[in-house]
Design a protein around this motif. Structure first.
Motif, PDB file in Angstrom:
ATOM      1  N   LYS A 188      13.360 -13.108 -24.423  1.00 30.63           N
ATOM      2  CA  LYS A 188      13.560 -12.533 -25.752  1.00 30.63           C
ATOM      3  C   LYS A 188      12.772 -11.249 -25.936  1.00 30.63           C
ATOM      4  CE  LYS A 188      15.430 -15.989 -28.704  1.00 30.63           C
ATOM      5  NZ  LYS A 188      15.655 -16.235 -30.134  1.00 30.63           N
ATOM      6  N   HIS A 189      11.589 -11.143 -25.306  1.00 31.32           N
ATOM      7  CA  HIS A 189      10.743  -9.977 -25.548  1.00 31.32           C
ATOM      8  C   HIS A 189      11.247  -8.727 -24.823  1.00 31.32           C
ATOM      9  CE1 HIS A 189       9.032 -11.517 -21.755  1.00 31.32           C
ATOM     10  NE2 HIS A 189       8.598 -10.299 -21.551  1.00 31.32           N
ATOM     11  N   THR A 190      12.213  -8.876 -23.908  1.00 29.15           N
ATOM     12  CA  THR A 190      12.774  -7.698 -23.239  1.00 29.15           C
ATOM     13  C   THR A 190      14.265  -7.505 -23.532  1.00 29.15           C
ATOM     14  OG1 THR A 190      13.260  -8.933 -21.202  1.00 29.15           O
ATOM     15  CG2 THR A 190      11.108  -7.838 -21.348  1.00 29.15           C
ATOM     16  N   PHE A 191      14.884  -8.454 -24.233  1.00 33.20           N
ATOM     17  CA  PHE A 191      16.321  -8.359 -24.490  1.00 33.20           C
ATOM     18  C   PHE A 191      16.683  -7.062 -25.193  1.00 33.20           C
ATOM     19  CE2 PHE A 191      19.877  -8.956 -27.459  1.00 33.20           C
ATOM     20  CZ  PHE A 191      20.897  -9.190 -26.548  1.00 33.20           C
ATOM     21  N   HIS A 192      15.851  -6.643 -26.172  1.00 31.31           N
ATOM     22  CA  HIS A 192      16.180  -5.440 -26.941  1.00 31.31           C
ATOM     23  C   HIS A 192      16.243  -4.204 -26.041  1.00 31.31           C
ATOM     24  CE1 HIS A 192      11.829  -5.070 -26.680  1.00 31.31           C
ATOM     25  NE2 HIS A 192      11.896  -3.842 -27.150  1.00 31.31           N
ATOM     26  N   LEU A 193      15.398  -4.155 -25.009  1.00 25.43           N
ATOM     27  CA  LEU A 193      15.415  -3.010 -24.096  1.00 25.43           C
ATOM     28  C   LEU A 193      16.704  -2.987 -23.279  1.00 25.43           C
ATOM     29  CD1 LEU A 193      11.715  -3.001 -22.816  1.00 25.43           C
ATOM     30  CD2 LEU A 193      12.761  -1.413 -24.443  1.00 25.43           C
ATOM     31  N   HIS A 194      17.132  -4.132 -22.810  1.00 20.76           N
ATOM     32  CA  HIS A 194      18.374  -4.208 -22.031  1.00 20.76           C
ATOM     33  C   HIS A 194      19.589  -3.934 -22.908  1.00 20.76           C
ATOM     34  CE1 HIS A 194      16.790  -5.736 -18.166  1.00 20.76           C
ATOM     35  NE2 HIS A 194      15.839  -6.255 -18.910  1.00 20.76           N
ATOM     36  N   LEU A 195      19.539  -4.394 -24.154  1.00 15.53           N
ATOM     37  CA  LEU A 195      20.634  -4.123 -25.083  1.00 15.53           C
ATOM     38  C   LEU A 195      20.783  -2.629 -25.327  1.00 15.53           C
ATOM     39  CD1 LEU A 195      22.733  -5.110 -27.227  1.00 15.53           C
ATOM     40  CD2 LEU A 195      20.835  -5.094 -28.869  1.00 15.53           C
ATOM     41  N   LYS A 196      19.651  -1.952 -25.607  1.00 19.04           N
ATOM     42  CA  LYS A 196      19.717  -0.519 -25.874  1.00 19.04           C
ATOM     43  C   LYS A 196      20.104   0.266 -24.617  1.00 19.04           C
ATOM     44  CE  LYS A 196      19.052   0.863 -29.470  1.00 19.04           C
ATOM     45  NZ  LYS A 196      19.945   0.902 -30.674  1.00 19.04           N
ATOM     46  N   GLU A 197      19.692  -0.240 -23.460  1.00 19.52           N
ATOM     47  CA  GLU A 197      20.118   0.408 -22.209  1.00 19.52           C
ATOM     48  C   GLU A 197      21.638   0.332 -22.074  1.00 19.52           C
ATOM     49  OE1 GLU A 197      19.965  -0.189 -17.372  1.00 19.52           O
ATOM     50  OE2 GLU A 197      18.640  -1.406 -18.623  1.00 19.52           O
ATOM     51  N   THR A 198      22.207  -0.824 -22.416  1.00 17.39           N
ATOM     52  CA  THR A 198      23.659  -0.991 -22.339  1.00 17.39           C
ATOM     53  C   THR A 198      24.356  -0.042 -23.306  1.00 17.39           C
ATOM     54  OG1 THR A 198      23.337  -3.320 -21.739  1.00 17.39           O
ATOM     55  CG2 THR A 198      25.526  -2.671 -22.492  1.00 17.39           C
ATOM     56  N   GLU A 199      23.807   0.069 -24.502  1.00 16.86           N
ATOM     57  CA  GLU A 199      24.326   1.027 -25.488  1.00 16.86           C
ATOM     58  C   GLU A 199      24.271   2.446 -24.932  1.00 16.86           C
ATOM     59  OE1 GLU A 199      22.262   3.116 -29.321  1.00 16.86           O
ATOM     60  OE2 GLU A 199      22.294   0.931 -29.343  1.00 16.86           O
ATOM     61  N   TRP A 200      23.118   2.822 -24.377  1.00 18.23           N
ATOM     62  CA  TRP A 200      22.912   4.165 -23.836  1.00 18.23           C
ATOM     63  C   TRP A 200      23.886   4.455 -22.693  1.00 18.23           C
ATOM     64  CZ3 TRP A 200      21.399   6.034 -19.029  1.00 18.23           C
ATOM     65  CH2 TRP A 200      20.955   7.359 -18.994  1.00 18.23           C
ATOM     66  N   ARG A 201      24.074   3.491 -21.817  1.00 15.37           N
ATOM     67  CA  ARG A 201      24.995   3.698 -20.695  1.00 15.37           C
ATOM     68  C   ARG A 201      26.418   3.925 -21.196  1.00 15.37           C
ATOM     69  NH1 ARG A 201      23.070   2.809 -15.669  1.00 15.37           N
ATOM     70  NH2 ARG A 201      20.993   1.847 -15.516  1.00 15.37           N
TER      71      ARG A 201
END
Length: 223
Positions: A188-201
């Motif tokens: 949970k503490h890193t999900f937001h980073l992966h989500l925003k990376e997916t958005e950015w990609r």
């Protein structure tokens, strides 16, 4: 010579560029470690640093305008039996704003209430825009805020009415879940980073991600 990408780092600029290239190609940290020969902790540190810079870039994104689609989605473990509805038990709720033929913006939210969703819309969508939604009551009152507002009623098996639909944001949810599934569960503490990376990609799908990432590190080097 001063390292442009990581001040005081023992990792050379050449090696950092190699790691950035692997990241830009969407290789996992495990794959990048095997290919680069670097320590896994070092690769993890660079990957996290890139995701943190991507997060900053996403949050600085301009307001969206034109025809906008908004929707919520739920990420995480499978739905618990007997638990239904928005905010399904055990899942992370994500709200998405999709600019038709343009970009997407995502945000983790605590609930799908009207104040929560419309607060994000007001901050991220130009008031002159037209917004397409489903029939969720959290979108009631968008016209009172000055937006054009059209709905599709999924409860009546209505998914498109001419140009009124939310197929774009729903398509993004599908791509996001498919991409994130390769990590086989995210803390949970890193999900937001992966989500925003997916958005950015997604938002940079037609651009040179490698060069953009290097520019982020030059502007904001690791310390």
């Amino acid at each position: 010579m001063k390292n442009r990408y990581a001040h005081g780092s023992r990792v050379s600029e050449k090696k950092i560029r190699e790691i950035v290239r692997y990241f830009a190609a969407d290789l996992t940290a495990t794959q990048a470690t095997q290919l680069s020969g670097l320590n896994r902790n070092t690769v993890n540190r660079f990957y996290r640093a890139l995701r943190e810079r991507i997060l900053l870039a996403c949050e600085a994104q301009r307001p969206m305008f034109g025809i906008i689609e908004v929707d919520e989605s739920f990420f995480g473990a499978r739905r618990v039996k007997g638990k239904r509805g928005r905010g399904a038990y055990g899942k992370t709720t994500v709200f998405g704003v999709f600019e038709r033929d343009g970009k997407v913006y995502t945000e983790i939210v605590p609930d799908c209430s009207k104040p929560t969703l419309q607060g994000i819309i007001r901050g991220r969508v130009d008031p002159a825009s037209v917004i397409n939604t489903d029939g969720w009551r959290g979108y009631n009152g968008l016209v009172d805020l000055g937006y054009g507002h059209f709905r599709v009623d999924h409860s009546k098996d209505e998914f498109a009415r001419g140009r009124v639909h939310i197929n774009g944001i729903e398509g993004f949810w599908g791509l996001a879940k498919l991409r994130l599934a390769k990590f086989k569960g995210l803390p949970k503490h890193t999900f937001h980073l992966h989500l925003k990376e997916t958005e950015w990609r997604y938002n940079h799908r037609n651009l040179n991600k490698y060069k953009i990432l290097l520019s982020y590190l030059r502007e904001n080097p690791l310390s």
